[in-house]
Scaffold this motif. Structure first.
Motif, PDB file in Angstrom:
ATOM      1  N   LEU A 124       0.835  -1.204   0.000  1.00 22.53           N
ATOM      2  CA  LEU A 124       0.000   0.000   0.000  1.00 22.53           C
ATOM      3  C   LEU A 124       0.869   1.253   0.000  1.00 22.53           C
ATOM      4  N   ILE A 125       1.908   1.273   0.820  1.00 20.03           N
ATOM      5  CA  ILE A 125       2.810   2.429   0.880  1.00 20.03           C
ATOM      6  C   ILE A 125       3.582   2.570  -0.429  1.00 20.03           C
ATOM      7  N   VAL A 126       4.067   1.454  -0.958  1.00 18.88           N
ATOM      8  CA  VAL A 126       4.806   1.489  -2.223  1.00 18.88           C
ATOM      9  C   VAL A 126       3.923   2.029  -3.348  1.00 18.88           C
ATOM     10  N   ALA A 127       2.705   1.525  -3.423  1.00 14.71           N
ATOM     11  CA  ALA A 127       1.798   1.961  -4.490  1.00 14.71           C
ATOM     12  C   ALA A 127       1.501   3.449  -4.391  1.00 14.71           C
ATOM     13  N   CYS A 128       1.269   3.933  -3.189  1.00  9.65           N
ATOM     14  CA  CYS A 128       0.980   5.361  -3.016  1.00  9.65           C
ATOM     15  C   CYS A 128       2.220   6.208  -3.300  1.00  9.65           C
ATOM     16  N   TYR A 129       3.386   5.727  -2.939  1.00  5.98           N
ATOM     17  CA  TYR A 129       4.632   6.487  -3.131  1.00  5.98           C
ATOM     18  C   TYR A 129       4.984   6.621  -4.607  1.00  5.98           C
ATOM     19  N   TYR A 130       4.792   5.562  -5.362  1.00  2.00           N
ATOM     20  CA  TYR A 130       5.211   5.571  -6.767  1.00  2.00           C
ATOM     21  C   TYR A 130       4.086   5.920  -7.740  1.00  2.00           C
ATOM     22  N   GLY A 131       2.927   6.319  -7.224  1.00  2.55           N
ATOM     23  CA  GLY A 131       1.868   6.782  -8.114  1.00  2.55           C
ATOM     24  C   GLY A 131       0.903   5.730  -8.587  1.00  2.55           C
ATOM     25  N   TYR A 132       0.811   4.601  -7.884  1.00  5.19           N
ATOM     26  CA  TYR A 132      -0.127   3.550  -8.268  1.00  5.19           C
ATOM     27  C   TYR A 132      -1.255   3.411  -7.239  1.00  5.19           C
ATOM     28  N   GLY A 133      -1.428   4.455  -6.419  1.00  5.21           N
ATOM     29  CA  GLY A 133      -2.410   4.367  -5.346  1.00  5.21           C
ATOM     30  C   GLY A 133      -3.798   4.804  -5.719  1.00  5.21           C
ATOM     31  N   GLY A 134      -3.936   5.625  -6.758  1.00  2.00           N
ATOM     32  CA  GLY A 134      -5.254   6.073  -7.185  1.00  2.00           C
ATOM     33  C   GLY A 134      -6.020   6.795  -6.096  1.00  2.00           C
ATOM     34  N   PHE A 135      -7.329   6.496  -6.011  1.00  2.00           N
ATOM     35  CA  PHE A 135      -8.183   7.196  -5.044  1.00  2.00           C
ATOM     36  C   PHE A 135      -7.791   6.845  -3.606  1.00  2.00           C
ATOM     37  N   ILE A 136      -7.193   5.660  -3.388  1.00  2.00           N
ATOM     38  CA  ILE A 136      -6.766   5.294  -2.033  1.00  2.00           C
ATOM     39  C   ILE A 136      -5.668   6.236  -1.552  1.00  2.00           C
ATOM     40  N   ASN A 137      -4.743   6.552  -2.444  1.00  2.00           N
ATOM     41  CA  ASN A 137      -3.685   7.501  -2.089  1.00  2.00           C
ATOM     42  C   ASN A 137      -4.271   8.879  -1.796  1.00  2.00           C
ATOM     43  N   ARG A 138      -5.279   9.278  -2.576  1.00  2.00           N
ATOM     44  CA  ARG A 138      -5.894  10.595  -2.336  1.00  2.00           C
ATOM     45  C   ARG A 138      -6.578  10.639  -0.974  1.00  2.00           C
ATOM     46  N   ILE A 139      -7.183   9.528  -0.586  1.00  2.00           N
ATOM     47  CA  ILE A 139      -7.839   9.480   0.725  1.00  2.00           C
ATOM     48  C   ILE A 139      -6.797   9.511   1.844  1.00  2.00           C
ATOM     49  N   LEU A 140      -5.813   8.628   1.747  1.00  2.00           N
ATOM     50  CA  LEU A 140      -4.817   8.530   2.812  1.00  2.00           C
ATOM     51  C   LEU A 140      -3.937   9.769   2.898  1.00  2.00           C
ATOM     52  N   SER A 141      -3.787  10.499   1.795  1.00  2.00           N
ATOM     53  CA  SER A 141      -2.954  11.709   1.773  1.00  2.00           C
ATOM     54  C   SER A 141      -3.755  12.968   2.059  1.00  2.00           C
ATOM     55  N   TRP A 142      -5.001  12.824   2.453  1.00  2.00           N
ATOM     56  CA  TRP A 142      -5.850  13.976   2.773  1.00  2.00           C
ATOM     57  C   TRP A 142      -5.144  14.824   3.831  1.00  2.00           C
ATOM     58  N   PRO A 143      -4.960  16.119   3.594  1.00  2.00           N
ATOM     59  CA  PRO A 143      -4.211  16.966   4.544  1.00  2.00           C
ATOM     60  C   PRO A 143      -4.768  16.948   5.964  1.00  2.00           C
ATOM     61  N   PHE A 144      -6.072  16.697   6.105  1.00  2.00           N
ATOM     62  CA  PHE A 144      -6.688  16.666   7.429  1.00  2.00           C
ATOM     63  C   PHE A 144      -6.049  15.601   8.320  1.00  2.00           C
ATOM     64  N   PHE A 145      -5.525  14.518   7.711  1.00  2.00           N
ATOM     65  CA  PHE A 145      -4.927  13.436   8.487  1.00  2.00           C
ATOM     66  C   PHE A 145      -3.555  13.812   9.050  1.00  2.00           C
ATOM     67  N   THR A 146      -2.912  14.819   8.471  1.00  2.00           N
ATOM     68  CA  THR A 146      -1.545  15.147   8.886  1.00  2.00           C
ATOM     69  C   THR A 146      -1.455  15.534  10.362  1.00  2.00           C
ATOM     70  N   PRO A 147      -2.235  16.533  10.835  1.00  2.00           N
ATOM     71  CA  PRO A 147      -2.144  16.855  12.274  1.00  2.00           C
ATOM     72  C   PRO A 147      -2.632  15.719  13.163  1.00  2.00           C
ATOM     73  N   LEU A 148      -3.640  14.977  12.699  1.00  2.00           N
ATOM     74  CA  LEU A 148      -4.140  13.872  13.514  1.00  2.00           C
ATOM     75  C   LEU A 148      -3.089  12.784  13.667  1.00  2.00           C
TER      76      LEU A 148
END
Length: 685
Positions: free
Chosen positions: A591-615
């Motif tokens: 999951l981390i590899v896919a999101c890092y290299y651009g194969y994460g799609g909508f899952i990467n967009r969800i997990l990279s949501w800025p709101f999660f950063t402070p949390l």
């Protein structure tokens, strides 16, 4: 015996369906018709308790005198004396579905004061656990109540209210003799006996800890003031032209004292927590951390609730882990391995990048930084739990629900500072959930012996990494298989409690059994650092997505039969225990590899949501305090609750919200300041 007191009981009790086991056992032993004994045995038992306290052979004199006064005033219908009797547990509906906890009214008991001519009579609340043992002759007892009480996970519990002068020994003696006189083959023990927590003013440890916390708050206030003052100076300098600045004065950086004070600033630390950075390559980790912590809080909402709440329908609670849709939560201990994976990844990623610029490994800084980063907040929670927590609330099950934070932290909290609490006094571990922190620190200590070879001699380092992973898997398999331990810590009662406790002690909380995901994290960091790009076809990426999803679901649902009562063989349990957590961590690694290299799609967009950063920055603090938060609520609850999915979800959302709100303040007070001080020391060394 005491007919007028029995009449008083009859007035102040709301007659409900009688506790079936007691009435039926009484009917069986006296050959009396059951229909004529719906209330008499139980009321006689309660009535007898007070007469045994008043005239028991070994009852203390103070208890005898106060109980006699209570009985006399109750006969005279004194309202406060009646309140003490009224607070005793009454039978409710639902006995046949396991509602056998008659805990009474705690607040009415401990808050009632009977005024006497020259003094006052205070009361205390006692919980009595009954053991409906198999010594009953089952053929003499109607099967309905027998099945209910033998199939439930907890024994019947009754709350009684007695004069404060009565000791636990007094109450125990009264309970034992009263049961013997009214029922046969039923044992009872006093599990707790207390009033409102008092004595803070006489607790030197609590006062000292409170003063330390107050000092930290004062430092934060002073630091905030200095932060605003120096901030205004910086703004004033920026508003002055270069020529004017040269003519007037040159602005100097804050002094060392100011830097140390500003390290405690509410303003600076809050800004750092809530800052949202963009463009991070591994931003998905923030989402993984927060969602993993939310799932852990959800699992503990259920598990701690089953331990510390009085449940009206325990049968429904026991069915929850058996459902198909709940397996993610029934096998939720895998979520902890997400944090082992991320911890190993971040340690390796940052350290390997640092070593590329240095020739020598910074041994002192490497360990000192980690200890200084984690320990101040950790010790603050330990000290609060051990010396202050007992005074902030109360309830029928209060001291039992906070035992691992209160008594155990006073006894063994020093082990937490050494991160050895997963090896020493594990039966009474202070903040038992922090076994993870001990493991993480121990893994961190050995990490350089894997990281240095990975950097200096990559092939040898990778071979060493594979060797460690294999050794950990074999060790876990051997310990589990040879001792016939369960594959996972099942949350139902399908495995004897002593076996589960042994599994926790020798497998679950030991680094040599839990380091697999941590090593996968190290290997993941090595892979990403040596592969700036990953060029694979979309169909290949889709295949890995399907493979990781299938593997993850397999790891989760392999334990579904066990949760339904079909246990795996010793060999199957050993194999699962050895491999499941590593396989799960490989799925998260993809999951981390896919999101890092651009194969994460909508899952990467969800997990990279800025709101999660402070949390995600608050997850360490949330991890430390969330069991304390929920057990304060559970221990303060004064009535049995009905278990349902709605109740669990509603309670979970409350626990989640309160945990992260409190985490924000605790991070500002105890975590961020010491991180800032660490940076100041590092820049000046």
């Amino acid at each position: 015996m005491g007919e007028s007191l029995k009449t008083t009981f009859a007035r102040c009790f709301v007659y409900a369906t009688f506790f079936l086991l007691f009435s039926q056992a009484h009917a069986a032993t006296t050959n009396s018709p059951l229909i004529g004994n719906l209330t008499a045995p139980y009321l006689a038992f309660l009535d007898d308790i007070y007469y045994k306290l008043e005239g028991g052979e070994i009852t203390s004199n103070a208890c005898k005198a106060d109980t006699r006064k209570l009985i006399e005033l109750a006969r005279e219908e004194d309202i406060n004396a009646l309140k003490i009797l009224d607070a005793v547990g009454k039978v409710s509906s639902g006995v046949l579905v396991g509602a056998v906890n008659f805990i009474g009214h705690y607040s009415e008991c401990v808050n009632t004061v009977v005024q006497l001519k020259e003094s006052s009579l205070k009361s205390k609340y006692c919980l009595i656990n009954f053991n409906a043992s198999a010594t009953f002759h089952q053929e003499d007892i109607p099967r309905a109540s027998w099945k209910v009480l033998t199939e439930q996970s907890k024994s019947p519990t009754i709350g009684v209210c007695v004069p404060q002068s009565c000791t636990i020994e007094d109450v125990q003696q009264a309970i034992t003799t009263s049961l013997h006189d009214n029922f046969e083959d039923i044992d009872g023990s006093v599990s707790t006996c207390h009033g409102d927590p008092t004595g803070f003013g006489h607790d030197a440890g609590a006062i000292v800890i409170s003063c330390c916390f107050t000092l930290i708050i004062i430092l934060c206030i002073v630091g905030t003031v200095r932060d605003f003052m120096t901030g205004h100076k910086r703004k004033a300098v920026k508003s002055v032209s270069t020529i004017e600045l040269c003519q007037k004065q040159e602005y100097k950086d804050p002094s060392l004292l100011d830097q140390c004070l500003i390290a405690f600033s509410f303003k600076t630390n809050a800004e750092k927590i809530f800052a949202v950075s963009t463009g991070e390559n591994i931003a998905a980790i923030h989402g993984i951390k927060f969602l993993s912590m939310a799932l852990i809080i959800f699992g503990h909402t259920f598990s701690f609730g089953t331990q510390n709440l009085f449940i009206l329908n325990p049968g429904a609670m026991q069915q929850a882990p058996k459902n198909f849709l709940t397996q993610v939560f029934a096998n939720g201990t895998l979520i902890v391995d997400n944090f082992f994976l991320i911890s190993g990844f971040l340690v390796a990623y940052l350290t390997l990048k640092l070593l590329e610029k240095r020739k020598n490994f910074p041994w002192v800084y490497f360990y000192a930084h980690r200890y200084f980063r984690l320990t101040p907040l950790f010790m603050a929670v330990v000290m609060f739990s051990g010396w202050i927590l007992r005074y902030i609330s109360s309830g029928p099950n209060w001291f039992k629900s906070i035992e691992m934070y209160d008594d155990w932290c006073r006894q063994n909290g020093w082990l937490n500072a050494l991160y050895l609490h997963n090896f020493i006094h594990t039966e009474n571990m202070c903040l038992s959930h922090t076994w993870y922190l001990a493991n993480d620190m121990q893994m961190y200590i050995v990490a350089p012996f894997i990281l240095i070879p990975l950097l200096r001699w990559p092939k040898i380092g990778r071979a060493l990494t594979a060797f460690h992973l294999t050794a950990i898997s074999l060790t876990t398999a051997l310990i589990t298989g040879l001792n016939n331990y369960p594959a996972i810590p099942y949350i139902s009662n399908i495995v004897p409690l002593d076996v589960v406790n042994q599994y926790y002690k020798y497998v679950y909380i030991k680094p040599y059994c839990r380091m697999g995901p941590y090593i996968v994290g190290i290997a993941l960091a090595d892979f990403i650092l040596h592969n700036k790009e990953l060029n694979i076809k979309r169909i290949t990426a889709a295949f890995f997505w399907c493979l990781s999803t299938a593997a993850g679901l397999t790891v989760i649902y392999l334990m579904w039969p066990a949760n339904k009562g079909i246990l795996p063989t010793a060999a199957e349990a050993a194999a699962y225990s050895a491999l499941a957590r590593t396989v799960w961590s490989l799925c998260i690694a993809w999951l981390i590899v896919a999101c890092y290299y651009g194969y994460g799609g909508f899952i990467n967009r969800i997990l990279s949501w800025p709101f999660f950063t402070p949390l995600s920055r608050l997850t360490y603090c949330a991890y430390l305090i969330h069991p304390v938060v929920m057990n304060v609520y559970y221990g303060s609850t004064e009535a049995p609750v009905m278990f349902s999915s709605g109740f669990v979800m509603y309670t979970f959302l409350g626990n989640l919200f309160i945990t992260f709100v409190l985490s924000t303040f605790l991070s500002i007070l105890f975590e961020s300041p010491f991180v800032n001080l660490d940076k100041i020391i590092r820049t000046r060394s």
